[in-house]
Scaffold this motif. Structure first.
Motif, mmCIF file in Angstrom:
data_model
loop_
_atom_site.group_PDB
_atom_site.id
_atom_site.type_symbol
_atom_site.label_atom_id
_atom_site.label_comp_id
_atom_site.label_asym_id
_atom_site.label_seq_id
_atom_site.Cartn_x
_atom_site.Cartn_y
_atom_site.Cartn_z
ATOM 1 N N LYS A 53 122.809 -46.227 -49.767
ATOM 2 C CA LYS A 53 122.288 -45.621 -48.536
ATOM 3 C C LYS A 53 121.988 -44.145 -48.781
ATOM 4 C CE LYS A 53 123.578 -47.500 -44.728
ATOM 5 N NZ LYS A 53 124.461 -48.030 -43.678
ATOM 6 N N PRO A 75 118.099 -48.114 -47.497
ATOM 7 C CA PRO A 75 117.704 -47.537 -46.210
ATOM 8 C C PRO A 75 118.116 -46.069 -46.093
ATOM 9 C CG PRO A 75 119.628 -48.929 -45.912
ATOM 10 C CD PRO A 75 119.242 -49.045 -47.364
ATOM 11 N N VAL A 76 117.521 -45.395 -45.132
ATOM 12 C CA VAL A 76 117.840 -43.988 -44.845
ATOM 13 C C VAL A 76 118.454 -43.907 -43.456
ATOM 14 C CG1 VAL A 76 116.853 -41.680 -44.444
ATOM 15 C CG2 VAL A 76 115.908 -43.156 -46.244
ATOM 16 N N VAL A 77 119.481 -43.082 -43.321
ATOM 17 C CA VAL A 77 120.002 -42.739 -41.993
ATOM 18 C C VAL A 77 119.818 -41.249 -41.822
ATOM 19 C CG1 VAL A 77 122.058 -42.593 -40.534
ATOM 20 C CG2 VAL A 77 121.701 -44.605 -41.971
ATOM 21 N N HIS B 28 116.729 -44.304 -36.385
ATOM 22 C CA HIS B 28 117.967 -43.577 -36.725
ATOM 23 C C HIS B 28 118.334 -44.028 -38.144
ATOM 24 C CE1 HIS B 28 121.627 -41.457 -36.646
ATOM 25 N NE2 HIS B 28 122.342 -42.164 -35.808
ATOM 26 N N GLN B 29 118.636 -45.323 -38.306
ATOM 27 C CA GLN B 29 118.589 -45.923 -39.639
ATOM 28 C C GLN B 29 117.157 -46.414 -39.835
ATOM 29 O OE1 GLN B 29 121.780 -48.232 -41.998
ATOM 30 N NE2 GLN B 29 120.856 -49.756 -40.676
ATOM 31 N N MET B 30 116.630 -46.207 -41.052
ATOM 32 C CA MET B 30 115.218 -46.520 -41.285
ATOM 33 C C MET B 30 115.071 -47.499 -42.445
ATOM 34 S SD MET B 30 113.621 -42.685 -40.627
ATOM 35 C CE MET B 30 114.699 -41.878 -41.815
ATOM 36 N N ASP B 31 114.433 -48.628 -42.170
ATOM 37 C CA ASP B 31 114.209 -49.667 -43.182
ATOM 38 C C ASP B 31 112.899 -49.345 -43.905
ATOM 39 O OD1 ASP B 31 113.359 -51.920 -44.567
ATOM 40 O OD2 ASP B 31 114.294 -53.302 -43.153
ATOM 41 N N ILE B 32 113.017 -48.829 -45.106
ATOM 42 C CA ILE B 32 111.846 -48.307 -45.823
ATOM 43 C C ILE B 32 110.905 -49.435 -46.248
ATOM 44 C CG2 ILE B 32 111.095 -46.842 -47.752
ATOM 45 C CD1 ILE B 32 112.741 -45.397 -45.555
ATOM 46 N N ALA B 33 111.455 -50.610 -46.545
ATOM 47 C CA ALA B 33 110.597 -51.753 -46.900
ATOM 48 C C ALA B 33 109.747 -52.165 -45.694
ATOM 49 C CB ALA B 33 111.454 -52.922 -47.390
#
Lengths: 201, 201
Positions: A53, A75-77, B28-33
């Protein structure tokens, strides 16, 4: 000189008060191809860590973190900054006080998105006094997750933030460390870093 | 149902007051895929426009805009939100007033980063009343640049923002348009859209 230092020399502007303006490529207008190079280099420097993460802080950290995340497939938070204390729901909150600016801010992350299994890479654009970074580390630690590494694009080496974080034992990598700036000449002096393996870039 | 609608059904949470929480994958959390799929689809929908810059607004638009930008090979400029009027330097400033929230905000972009040659794609995560979007359009128009398209991830179709923007003649594409939500059952009703060409995804 690495690609980032070259870009800072080319497009960065030194202003009075040790201000380095890099808003044409880093934190207002964003050069996505440059971010991709940054992502590759962080992946190389943190190749041994099992990152799952990336955590960053709004606003200017978000774009870099998202492009870096592609190189880690994670993923990014992003943490939110707030002056308010009106928090809805279950949040990790770190109070951070700026030594220089004499202001208090909160750094906030929803508890849903950090847990003890998480192995976190913290990414941000700038490190000076390290106030926001201290808040991010505090939140990751509070969640039980581990800080596997910290990747900074530009560190102001003449301010204390980076040294404190290294003293605390964190694996901090700053792609460019500015040791001195002169607003009258525009000159930027970088700290020497080990040669990059350009083959891998 | 497209990939985004499926994800909203799976991970979105409907709350009282027509709130759709998508913070586990979008803002907020980001799913890059997922962002990468979004980028591909915007590229397909805006294939005919000669986009040379993406403009978005902090904070939650930035991550999406950066990943989308990879599909267009263009830089991103993010507008800043501010309640203050203490603007340093040469800035485009749009005052936007929220009809529902009764508050005024400023949307700010440095004049250096928008000029009459720019052909802009505006990207944002949400469109409801369209307050922030109106500010972005105002700024792009003020600079002499053209708004070639507007790409929204989730539009609340039961609020007026999208219709107003379409009435004004802009090429607005929303990947998911929510026509109704029910907090008691959690049901989300999407507006039917033309079949996507999944071959290209």
């Amino acid at each position: 000189m690495n690609f980032l230092e070259e870009r800072i020399i080319k497009d960065g502007i030194v202003k009075e008060g040790n201000v380095l303006k890099v808003d044409s490529f880093l934190n207002h207008q964003m050069d996505i191809a440059l971010f991709d190079q940054i992502g590759k280099e962080f992946k190389r420097r943190f190749a041994k860590e099992k990152i799952n993460k990336i955590v960053t802080i709004e606003a200017s950290g978000i774009g870099i973190a998202c492009i870096v995340a592609r190189h880690f497939n994670v993923p990014v938070v992003f943490a939110k900054k707030s002056k308010s204390i009106n928090i809805e729901g279950e949040m990790y909150v770190a109070e951070v006080e700026s030594f220089t600016h004499k202001c208090k801010n909160q750094v906030i992350v929803s508890k849903k998105f950090l847990n003890p299994e998480d192995r976190v890479l913290i990414i941000d654009d700038f490190l000076a006094n390290g106030c926001a970074l201290q808040g991010l580390i505090s939140i990751v630690n509070e969640s039980g997750a581990s800080v596997e590494g910290i990747g900074i694009v530009i560190e102001k080496g003449f301010q204390s933030g980076g040294q404190i974080i290294r003293n605390l034992g964190y694996h901090l990598e700053s792609l460019a460390i500015v040791d001195a700036m002169d607003a009258s000449t525009g000159k930027v002096t970088f700290r020497e870093q080990p040669e990059w393996d350009s083959e891998q870039l």
